[in-house]
Design an enzyme around this catalytic site. Sequence first.
Site, PDB file in Angstrom:
ATOM      1  N   ASP A 178       0.844  -1.205   0.000  1.00 37.10           N
ATOM      2  CA  ASP A 178       0.000   0.000   0.000  1.00 37.10           C
ATOM      3  C   ASP A 178       0.873   1.246   0.000  1.00 37.10           C
ATOM      4  O   ASP A 178       1.244   1.767   1.055  1.00 37.10           O
ATOM      5  CB  ASP A 178      -1.003   0.008   1.161  1.00 37.10           C
ATOM      6  CG  ASP A 178      -2.201  -0.881   0.875  1.00 37.10           C
ATOM      7  OD1 ASP A 178      -2.245  -1.523  -0.198  1.00 37.10           O
ATOM      8  OD2 ASP A 178      -3.112  -0.929   1.734  1.00 37.10           O
ATOM      9  N   TYR A 210      -1.814   5.195  -2.426  1.00 39.46           N
ATOM     10  CA  TYR A 210      -3.260   5.373  -2.265  1.00 39.46           C
ATOM     11  C   TYR A 210      -3.854   6.250  -3.368  1.00 39.46           C
ATOM     12  O   TYR A 210      -4.885   6.890  -3.171  1.00 39.46           O
ATOM     13  CB  TYR A 210      -3.615   5.909  -0.865  1.00 39.46           C
ATOM     14  CG  TYR A 210      -3.425   4.861   0.208  1.00 39.46           C
ATOM     15  CD1 TYR A 210      -2.158   4.527   0.653  1.00 39.46           C
ATOM     16  CD2 TYR A 210      -4.512   4.183   0.743  1.00 39.46           C
ATOM     17  CE1 TYR A 210      -1.968   3.549   1.607  1.00 39.46           C
ATOM     18  CE2 TYR A 210      -4.328   3.201   1.696  1.00 39.46           C
ATOM     19  CZ  TYR A 210      -3.060   2.884   2.124  1.00 39.46           C
ATOM     20  OH  TYR A 210      -2.881   1.909   3.069  1.00 39.46           O
ATOM     21  N   VAL A 226      -3.665  -3.439   7.991  1.00 42.25           N
ATOM     22  CA  VAL A 226      -4.383  -2.870   9.131  1.00 42.25           C
ATOM     23  C   VAL A 226      -3.625  -1.616   9.560  1.00 42.25           C
ATOM     24  O   VAL A 226      -2.427  -1.678   9.827  1.00 42.25           O
ATOM     25  CB  VAL A 226      -4.445  -3.876  10.288  1.00 42.25           C
ATOM     26  CG1 VAL A 226      -5.204  -3.276  11.465  1.00 42.25           C
ATOM     27  CG2 VAL A 226      -5.091  -5.173   9.828  1.00 42.25           C
TER      28      VAL A 226
END
Length: 463
Positions: free
Chosen positions: A194, A197, A354
Amino acid sequence: MGLRTFVFVVVLLGFVLSFLEFCNGGITSSFVRSVNYSLDMPLDADVFRVPPGYNAPQQVHITQGDHVGKGVIITWITPDEPGSSTVIYWAENSDLKNYATGTVLKYKYFDYTSGYIHHCTITDLEFDTKYYYEIGTGNATRHFQFVTPPEVGPDVPYTFGLIGDLGQTYDSNRTLTHYELNPTKGHTVLFVGDLSYADDYPFHDNNRWDTWERFIERNAAYQPWIWTAGNHEIDFAPALGEPIPFKPFSYRFHVPYRASGSTSPFWYSIKRASAYVIVMSSYSAFGKYTPQYKWLKNEFPKVNRTETPWLIIIMHCPMYNSYVHHFMEGETMRVMYEKWFVEYKVDAVFAGHVHAYERSERVSNIRYNIVNGLCMPISDQSAPVYITIGDGGNLEGLATSMTEPQPSYSAFREASFGHGILDIKNRTHAYFGWHRNQDGYAVEADSLWLLNRFWKQSERASS
Ligand SMILES: [Fe+2]
């Protein structure tokens, strides 16, 4: 009290105690933090600045370019025209200039067209040596440097940074700054997926890939970042006419997957100093007989712990996660691969996804065979420590909601932004520290001495 009542009380007490033992996990930090959503830095933020000069190389970043650390892949983008794909590089204390020429790529994504993406692999470098490199031409020439790792060996100290789910908010900038100013200097970032974004923007605005790569350049041009693909790299948008998964990521980030016999850039391995790092893909097929499965099956037996004692796995989606967000999303991969992690005594598994921090106990849950009902995680000294470090600070904010009570596999959890440092000392000892952004640069909010699973057995934690 009659005998029957006494037996009933004892059984009941035992039941309650065993329940408490299962549920009574580790520490849930009470640290108070802002839960406001983080804002992305504006397009004109100084960290996104375009370097001066016509067609100046921008978004410069490096990663390991071979299996042992004697190669480096240098990537940059020229905005106006292809320009030169040549890297000039030389070792410190040497006048001999070397030249390597890479390739140029360009892609379109919906209504966006990328700049000219250059990837140049330089090989046969000396270990443990500072190199300078130069890219671009004329008054837009830019200079950077990096240090190659020491030669692979069992007692070579080496320090990795751990960053995940970074994004490009003010918090992302704080995380990177804290990593840079940490007195325990990281030599290489293990990035657990990630990145930018950009896909959170309308039409997956790929301009936000450009800003992100300009933002990380200040670190990633000088030390390798080892890439893992996360769900925000998938960019699967058939409604926009973009049905090819991982398209922008694949164009922008090249990794040395062929050097480890992999057929895909999403799973591969590297050796670096005393560590063997295996990168796995949570979002590629990983069931039995898939390419990733077959590669991993062959990969684990190749790891020679007398050469690289530290066996580290990085992936995006955690296998052990007690936050409500993404709870049990990693379960299918755990069912597939946890057995091998225990069998091959993996030292640590780092994941992101998370947006918080969590560290597990050494546990395994590999006894279940559909008829025996044994489906609880149990303490297992051959198992890795699972660390979730998806707390880089992206625009989606923190994952603050936790399952209660804290399960026994969870040793420490806190929903704050931060980064990790894995400081390998020798073949037996490594020190892991987690740093939250609100603290001073030298402060660790959680830490653990890791004793190598191949060379040592017991260890202690301090939080
Ligand atoms: Fe994610």
